[in-house]
Design a protein around this motif. Structure first.
Motif: not given
Length: 198
Positions: A5-9, A12-14, A40-42, A45-49
């Motif tokens: 529902r929310i894709t990891p960020r 390279d967009d961080w 990190p690629k998890a 963490l991409g969602i948290y980003a």
């Protein structure tokens, strides 16, 4: 859920703000930390980003649980039983992998965590840990008898850390299901006969 529902960020967009928010993760990382931060690629963490403010509030507590007063083996037992009961496939898969890689739990112990406190694998002390998780996740409390068994093997600090570890991973089961968090590449999820309908 077959899609997020929310894709990891994408990493390279961080932004620098995101990197700064994740600094607590680097505090325990081995090696030289003077270069640019490793991202990190998890998937989680991409969602948290997407939400650096959340990361700054959440990660110190999460990091405490990861390095708490609990023995590593007990922490992983608590996490795996909690996420099995709550159908938290993402954290279950992550912690099965971590527990095996670090040697915290054997294959037989991991299998016994899917069975529960009455599995033949457990000593009385281990069974008390698993039973406490079951009670917390089903009736949202721990019986006096089970608590006494925990008190016999843990300090007050450890009892607090245990309680908040189970409570936190129980919450993860709900939050990550709602967000549609997908397994990271290479991880093995639940067996087919342990999937929540719908």
């Amino acid at each position: 859920m077959t899609k997020p529902r929310i894709t990891p960020r994408p990493t390279d967009d961080w932004t620098a703000e995101v990197d700064d928010a994740f600094a607590v993760l680097r505090a325990h990382a081995p090696g030289d930390q003077s270069g640019p931060p490793q991202r990190p690629k998890a998937n989680i963490l991409g969602i948290y980003a997407w939400h650096p403010g959340f990361v700054r509030g959440w990660m110190p507590f999460s990091d405490h649980l990861r390095h708490s007063t609990l023995p590593d083996r007990v922490r992983e037992m608590a996490i795996l039983r909690t996420t099995w009961l709550g159908y938290g496939e993402y954290e279950w898969a992550q912690h099965v992998w971590m527990s095996k890689a670090a040697g915290y739990l054997t294959e037989n112990e991991i299998a016994a965590l899917s069975e529960g406190p009455d599995a033949a694998e457990w000593s009385p002390a281990d069974a008390a840990v698993v039973r406490a998780v079951d009670e917390m996740c089903t009736v949202k409390n721990v019986s006096d008898a089970t608590w006494s068994e925990l008190e016999a093997q843990f300090t007050r600090e450890q009892l607090i850390d245990f309680t908040f570890t189970v409570g936190t991973y129980d919450m993860h089961c709900t939050a990550f299901t709602v967000l549609g968090l997908q397994l990271d590449e290479g991880l093995t999820g639940f067996p087919d006969d342990h999937r929540r309908a719908g």
